[in-house]
Write an enzyme that holds these catalytic residues in place. Structure first.
Site, short mmCIF file in Angstrom:
data_model
loop_
_atom_site.label_atom_id
_atom_site.label_comp_id
_atom_site.label_asym_id
_atom_site.label_seq_id
_atom_site.Cartn_x
_atom_site.Cartn_y
_atom_site.Cartn_z
N ALA A 65 -1.94 3.62 -4.32
CA ALA A 65 -3.03 2.93 -3.62
C ALA A 65 -4.34 3.67 -3.81
O ALA A 65 -5.38 3.06 -4.09
CB ALA A 65 -2.70 2.82 -2.13
N ILE A 101 0.87 -1.18 0.00
CA ILE A 101 0.00 0.00 0.00
C ILE A 101 0.90 1.23 0.00
O ILE A 101 1.67 1.45 0.93
CB ILE A 101 -0.94 0.01 1.22
CG1 ILE A 101 -1.86 -1.21 1.17
CG2 ILE A 101 -1.77 1.31 1.24
CD1 ILE A 101 -2.77 -1.34 2.40
N HIS A 102 0.78 2.02 -1.04
CA HIS A 102 1.78 3.04 -1.28
C HIS A 102 1.11 4.28 -1.88
O HIS A 102 0.67 4.27 -3.02
CB HIS A 102 2.79 2.43 -2.27
CG HIS A 102 3.80 3.38 -2.80
ND1 HIS A 102 4.94 3.72 -2.11
CD2 HIS A 102 3.86 4.07 -3.96
CE1 HIS A 102 5.64 4.56 -2.82
NE2 HIS A 102 5.02 4.79 -3.96
N GLY A 103 0.99 5.33 -1.06
CA GLY A 103 0.60 6.66 -1.49
C GLY A 103 -0.43 6.77 -2.60
O GLY A 103 -1.46 6.14 -2.59
#
Length: 160
Positions: free
Chosen positions: A21, A16-18
């Site tokens: 996401a 889950i990335h910035g």
């Protein structure tokens, strides 16, 4: 038993990335981000960081691969699930464990020892290539797409 509502399965080594996401959650309509990852399941610090990056209004779950296999079929129909896996090997374990995955979005696999770059954000080694071929043989559609606004690439063409 109704199948779980899996709206997206994505491989991204950042999980889950910035913005990524948020963009994918909006694009897929997901309201639950599920990270099947043995390390993260036992790592509250990584979970907290990912919770900060998770889009507003989406729930997050961090389960071991086995727990994901064991409970995915208990998901409620209102749960629109985005599975975000770290590696193709993890996705294969899920599929072999009975998780009904039909399509995999390949987002980000970074460069590491023994890997070669096959597209802007995807680097693979022999193990990755054989895993993608196995997934394809199991009838799973595979496409590289970093963000929803970019074009899709067929990974099987790129790993020939």
């Amino acid at each position: 038993m109704p199948e779980p509502n899996i709206v997206l399965v994505r491989i991204d080594n950042r999980l889950i990335h910035g913005q990524v996401a948020t963009a994918w959650a909006q694009h897929s309509g997901a309201n639950l981000l599920l990270v099947p990852n043995d390390d993260v399941a036992q790592n509250p610090t990584r979970q907290s960081l990912m919770n900060l990056a998770a889009p507003k209004g989406a729930q997050t779950r961090y389960f071991s691969i086995q727990k994901t296999i064991d409970i995915i079929h208990k998901a409620a129909p209102r749960q629109l699930i985005a599975i975000i896996a770290e590696t193709p090997q993890d996705v294969l374990k899920l599929v072999e464990g009975g998780v009904p995955i039909k399509k995999v979005n390949i987002g980000n696999m970074h460069m590491a020892e023994g890997k070669k770059q096959i597209s802007k954000a995807v680097c693979v080694d022999e193990n990755d290539i054989s895993t993608f071929k196995k997934l394809s043989e199991l009838g799973i559609e595979l496409e590289i797409q970093r963000v929803p606004t970019e074009g899709k690439e067929n990974i099987l063409e790129l790993i020939k």
